[in-house]
Design an enzyme around this catalytic site. Structure first.
Site, PDB file in Angstrom:
ATOM      1  N   SER A  65      33.649  45.024  30.074  1.00 36.91           N
ATOM      2  CA  SER A  65      34.011  44.314  31.182  1.00 36.91           C
ATOM      3  C   SER A  65      33.607  45.088  32.569  1.00 36.91           C
ATOM      4  O   SER A  65      33.980  46.273  32.648  1.00 36.91           O
ATOM      5  CB  SER A  65      35.635  44.030  31.007  1.00 36.91           C
ATOM      6  OG  SER A  65      36.045  43.254  32.135  1.00 36.91           O
ATOM      7  N   THR A  80      24.860  28.720  34.500  1.00 40.47           N
ATOM      8  CA  THR A  80      23.788  29.661  35.368  1.00 40.47           C
ATOM      9  C   THR A  80      24.291  31.070  35.407  1.00 40.47           C
ATOM     10  O   THR A  80      25.505  31.575  35.453  1.00 40.47           O
ATOM     11  CB  THR A  80      24.093  28.901  36.675  1.00 40.47           C
ATOM     12  OG1 THR A  80      23.611  27.616  36.814  1.00 40.47           O
ATOM     13  CG2 THR A  80      23.140  29.667  37.860  1.00 40.47           C
ATOM     14  N   ASN A 132      43.850  50.194  25.416  1.00 38.94           N
ATOM     15  CA  ASN A 132      44.319  50.124  26.918  1.00 38.94           C
ATOM     16  C   ASN A 132      45.680  50.365  27.546  1.00 38.94           C
ATOM     17  O   ASN A 132      45.686  50.803  28.536  1.00 38.94           O
ATOM     18  CB  ASN A 132      43.870  48.498  27.331  1.00 38.94           C
ATOM     19  CG  ASN A 132      44.989  47.756  26.622  1.00 38.94           C
ATOM     20  OD1 ASN A 132      44.829  47.722  25.156  1.00 38.94           O
ATOM     21  ND2 ASN A 132      45.641  46.933  27.067  1.00 38.94           N
ATOM     22  N   GLN A 146      37.783  49.106  27.510  1.00 42.74           N
ATOM     23  CA  GLN A 146      38.641  50.093  28.090  1.00 42.74           C
ATOM     24  C   GLN A 146      37.915  51.415  28.187  1.00 42.74           C
ATOM     25  O   GLN A 146      38.141  52.485  29.196  1.00 42.74           O
ATOM     26  CB  GLN A 146      40.066  50.397  27.355  1.00 42.74           C
ATOM     27  CG  GLN A 146      40.921  51.094  28.304  1.00 42.74           C
ATOM     28  CD  GLN A 146      41.310  50.324  29.482  1.00 42.74           C
ATOM     29  OE1 GLN A 146      41.182  51.044  30.858  1.00 42.74           O
ATOM     30  NE2 GLN A 146      41.701  48.840  29.857  1.00 42.74           N
ATOM     31  N   HIS A 198      34.844  45.310  35.697  1.00 42.96           N
ATOM     32  CA  HIS A 198      35.745  45.391  36.575  1.00 42.96           C
ATOM     33  C   HIS A 198      36.411  46.761  36.040  1.00 42.96           C
ATOM     34  O   HIS A 198      37.501  47.330  36.677  1.00 42.96           O
ATOM     35  CB  HIS A 198      36.797  44.428  37.035  1.00 42.96           C
ATOM     36  CG  HIS A 198      37.716  44.074  35.979  1.00 42.96           C
ATOM     37  ND1 HIS A 198      38.954  44.511  35.916  1.00 42.96           N
ATOM     38  CD2 HIS A 198      37.794  43.280  34.927  1.00 42.96           C
ATOM     39  CE1 HIS A 198      39.666  43.970  34.990  1.00 42.96           C
ATOM     40  NE2 HIS A 198      38.688  43.342  34.226  1.00 42.96           N
ATOM     41  N   GLY A 254      35.393  40.460  29.868  1.00 38.33           N
ATOM     42  CA  GLY A 254      35.726  41.256  28.552  1.00 38.33           C
ATOM     43  C   GLY A 254      36.567  40.299  27.720  1.00 38.33           C
ATOM     44  O   GLY A 254      36.158  40.300  26.375  1.00 38.33           O
ATOM     45  N   THR A 255      37.258  39.409  28.057  1.00 34.78           N
ATOM     46  CA  THR A 255      37.801  38.599  27.154  1.00 34.78           C
ATOM     47  C   THR A 255      37.022  37.630  26.331  1.00 34.78           C
ATOM     48  O   THR A 255      37.044  37.133  25.466  1.00 34.78           O
ATOM     49  CB  THR A 255      38.974  37.731  27.938  1.00 34.78           C
ATOM     50  OG1 THR A 255      40.106  38.623  28.256  1.00 34.78           O
ATOM     51  CG2 THR A 255      39.557  36.653  27.160  1.00 34.78           C
ATOM     52  N   CYS A 292      51.002  42.946  29.746  1.00 35.87           N
ATOM     53  CA  CYS A 292      50.795  41.616  29.138  1.00 35.87           C
ATOM     54  C   CYS A 292      51.991  40.896  29.103  1.00 35.87           C
ATOM     55  O   CYS A 292      52.193  39.620  29.009  1.00 35.87           O
ATOM     56  CB  CYS A 292      50.268  41.585  27.698  1.00 35.87           C
ATOM     57  SG  CYS A 292      48.419  42.134  27.870  1.00 35.87           S
TER      58      CYS A 292
END
Lengths: 399, 399
Positions: free
Chosen positions: B199, B237, B151, B179, B201, B71-72, B325
C-alpha cells in the site's frame, strides 16, 4: 508543436484548480480519516466537505455518495453488489449490448454464477428501444444497468423513462454515468436511478478515484472486505486528497457545464460539417441531437481507423478508434456493431472527443490535415496492402 | 505548536519528492496509458518505468507487479483471486487470528461461499507457531495468508520458513506486506511468497494506490471485471500519477531503510524505556527484537486506551489505540486478544508508530507529558467514572 488532444472521452487532463486542492490536501490533510486524533479528524472533515460538494453537484444527499477507486469499481460495486444482495429474490439482469466493458464483463461474470442476463439491442443511433426494454423485464429481474451516455458515440439513453418503468416493477436501476458526468447537467432525482457510477478523471479530476451514488434505502453488498470505511460499502484507507480533487473538479465542471457544452457542441458541429464537406464516404455514427455535445464518431469508408489514428498522431492530433478496448485484436467496436454498422465500416471509425482545452484553431488544423491523411490511407488500402500493423496498439480498456 | 505525529502505522504523510513526481505526472502524463497515441504512450512509458522502479525495490520482475487501488484491494485480489482460481483443487485456507481485517474479513466472506478457514493462534509475542502451522495444512489447503509485520504490534512472522513449508506441499502463499514495506529490507525471492500486498501510503507515498506481487506462473482470477488493464488482473484506467508517486516513495524508502530503521529503532527504545522508567504498570505488547523498528505497543494498566489517546491528542500528540479498527465499539483489539492479553489490559493499550519525520525532542516531549496523563486517567477510572465517551471515535478500519 503542442499536440492537439481530442481524446477526452478516454481521459481528461487534471485541471489546475483540482491539482491545487489535492496538493493542499496532501500537505495539510495527510491523516487517516478513520483515525480518532485531530490530524485524522481534519482529514475526515475534508472528506465530508468533499462529499457534500460532490453530492450537491448531482442532487444527491451526502450520505448517498460512496467513494471508490474509479468508474470500473463503481460499476462493479453497483452491479455485483445489487445482484448479490437480491440473490434470494431473483436471478435476471437487463443491460444493453452497447454498454462499457466494466458493465458487460461484470454481467458476463455473473452469468457464470447463476444469473441470466438480457443484452438489449440498440437502434441505428445507439438508443435502446423502450418497448423491447419493457418486454425484457421479467418477474425474476432484479437489476437493470443502462449507461447515461455512451463512451464511443456519446449516445444518450432515455434513463428517466427506463428508470421509471423499472421502479414501477420494483427493479433496481443502475446507470453508468461515467462518460456523462461533468459534460451535461445531471440530477439523480430527475434521472430516477437507484445507483449511478462516476469516475474522477473524465471531468478533469484525478485518476484512481470514483464514486457510486446509492439512493437512500437501496441495499447492496460490498465487493471487497476489510475495514468499515465508507459506511461499510468500500473498505480501505480513504483517498482523501484525490476525493477532494475530484469534488473540486466536478463542482467547477458543473458550474461551467452549459457554457462548455454550448462551446464544444459548436466546435464539434464545425468539425463534423467541415469533415463531411472535405471528405467523401464519411458516415456519422450516432445523432447530433441525442448525444453528448463533445463526442463525434465517424466512419471513413475504405480507411482503417487504426491507420487513421496513427497518421493523425504523427500529425500531432490524438484521437481514438471507435473501440479502444479491442484495438489490440483489431475486432470492430461492439458498440458500432450493436448499432447495426457492418464490420468493414465499423473498423473505419474514429472518435473525436473534445474537451475544455480545445480551441477553434485546433478544429481548423484537423480540417486541414485530415483530408490528405484519409486519401493516403485509402490509397494504401485500395492497392491491397494492409494499412499499418499493430505494434503500438493496446489491448486494454481505455474508454 | 505543530502536532507530533506518532501514528505512522495508520498512514504516513506524502513525502515531497513523491508529490513532486506526481504533480509532474499529472501535468505531463495525463494520457490514458491504454491509448494508442503518443500522449497515451507517454503515460504508458511513465507507468512501466514506475513498475520497474517498484519491482527493483522488492526484488521482483516488473511483469510480476500489478498495481491496484490500495492495500485492502491487493489483499482481496490475492486471497479471493487465489481461492477462486483454485476452487477445483481444494476448499481450505490457513491464516492467522492476528491478521488485518482486509485479510480476516475476506476470509470470513469466503467461508460463506464454501471455503473452510483455519485461524492460527499466535504466542505472547504475536508470532505464529511453526508446528501448529504445519499441522494446520491439509490435503485440500489451497492458500495460506500470513502478514509480514503486524500493524498493531509490528510483530514479524517467520515468512521464509512458512512459505517454504507451503511450497513443499504445493500450497500458494500470500503475504500482507502492507505494514512492512519501506520499513525493512524486503525481497520477494527471499521471503518465498507467491503473492505480496503493498500500500503506497504506508511508506510516504500517496493513498488510493497499492500493488500486488504475483510470482510468475501463479494463477489468480481478477475480482473486478472491465477492460484488460494490468495484464487482465485489474480493470480500470490506470492511475499513473499515483503509481509514479508510490514507486518514487518506495525507492527512496528502500535507499534509506537501514539508516531510518536504526534511527527509529533507537528512538523507539528511548520512548519505551523512558515510559517504563516513569510510569508503573506498563506492559509491552510484542518483543523489541521480532518486530518492525518503528512500532511500540504498550498497555497502561487501569487507564483506558481511548482516554489516553484523546488526552494525548489534546496535548498535541497523535497516536492510536491498539485497535483503531474496532475503537467505535470499544471492543478490545483482536490482535492483542490473540496474544492472550486479557481484555481489561488490551483495552488499556496505545500504539506509538514512529516515522521519518519524528525527532528526538518529540520523544522527550511525550516522556514529559505522558506520566501526568496516565496518572489523571487512572484517577478518573479508579473512582469508577468511565473515562471520556466516544463522540470522536471511529468505526472504520484505520490500520
Amino acid at each position: 508543436m503542442k499536440p492537439i488532444y481530442m481524446d477526452n472521452a478516454a481521459t481528461t487532463p487534471l485541471r489546475e484548480e483540482a491539482l491545487e486542492a489535492m496538493v493542499n490536501a496532501y500537505r495539510e490533510h495527510y491523516g487517516n480519516s478513520s483515525s480518532v486524533h485531530r490530524i485524522g479528524q481534519a482529514a475526515r472533515e475534508a472528506l465530508e466537505r468533499a462529499r457534500e460538494e460532490f453530492a450537491a453537484c448531482v442532487g444527491a444527499k451526502p450520505e448517498e455518495v460512496v467513494f471508490t477507486g474509479g468508474g470500473t469499481e463503481s460499476d462493479n460495486l453497483a452491479i455485483r453488489g445489487a445482484a448479490m444482495a437480491a440473490r434470494e429474490r431473483g436471478d435476471h439482469i437487463v443491460t444493453c449490448a452497447a454498454e462499457h466493458h466494466a458493465v458487460l464483463h461484470c454481467c458476463r461474470a455473473l452469468e457464470g454464477e447463476g444469473f441470466r442476463v438480457t443484452y438489449l439491442p440498440v437502434d441505428a443511433e445507439g438508443i435502446v428501444d423502450l418497448e423491447r426494454y419493457r418486454d425484457a423485464l421479467e418477474e425474476r429481474t432484479v437489476l437493470v444497468s443502462i449507461m447515461l451516455a455512451n463512451n464511443e458515440t456519446g449516445a444518450l439513453q432515455p434513463i428517466e423513462e427506463m428508470s421509471r418503468i423499472a421502479r414501477e416493477r420494483g427493479i433496481l436501476f443502475h446507470c453508468d454515468a461515467v462518460q456523462a458526468a461533468g459534460k451535461m447537467r445531471l440530477d439523480v432525482r430527475e434521472l430516477g436511478a437507484d445507483l449511478l457510477a462516476f469516475s474522477g478523471h473524465k471531468f478533469y479530476g484525478p485518476k484512481g478515484v470514483g464514486a457510486l451514488y446509492i439512493r437512500k434505502g437501496v441495499e447492496i453488498v460490498p465487493i471487497m472486505q476489510g475495514g468499515h470505511h465508507e459506511n461499510g460499502m468500500r473498505p480501505g484507507t480513504v483517498n482523501v486528497p484525490a476525493i477532494v480533487g475530484m469534488a473540486r473538479a466536478l463542482r467547477l465542471a458543473t458550474e461551467e457545464v452549459e457554457e462548455t457544452a454550448a462551446r464544444l457542441g459548436a466546435l464539434r458541429e464545425e468539425l463534423a460539417s467541415g469533415i463531411m464537406e472535405r471528405i467523401d464516404g464519411v458516415r456519422r455514427n450516432g445523432s447530433a441531437e441525442r448525444s453528448l455535445p463533445n463526442v463525434l464518431n465517424l466512419s471513413f469508408e475504405g480507411a482503417e481507423g487504426e491507420a487513421l489514428l496513427l497518421a493523425l498522431d504523427v500529425a500531432g492530433v490524438a484521437v481514438s478508434t471507435g473501440s479502444a478496448c479491442t484495438s489490440g485484436s483489431l475486432e470492430p467496436s461492439h458498440v458500432l456493431m450493436a448499432m447495426g454498422i457492418p464490420p468493414r465500416i465499423a473498423q473505419c471509425s474514429l472518435r473525436f472527443s473534445l474537451g475544455r482545452y480545445n480551441r477553434a484553431e485546433e478544429i481548423d488544423y484537423v480540417l486541414d490535415v485530415l483530408p490528405g491523411i484519409v486519401e493516403r490511407i485509402r490509397e494504401v488500402s485500395s492497392v491491397g496492402a494492409r494499412p499499418v500493423a499493430g505494434s503500438r496498439v493496446s489491448k486494454d480498456g481505455a474508454r
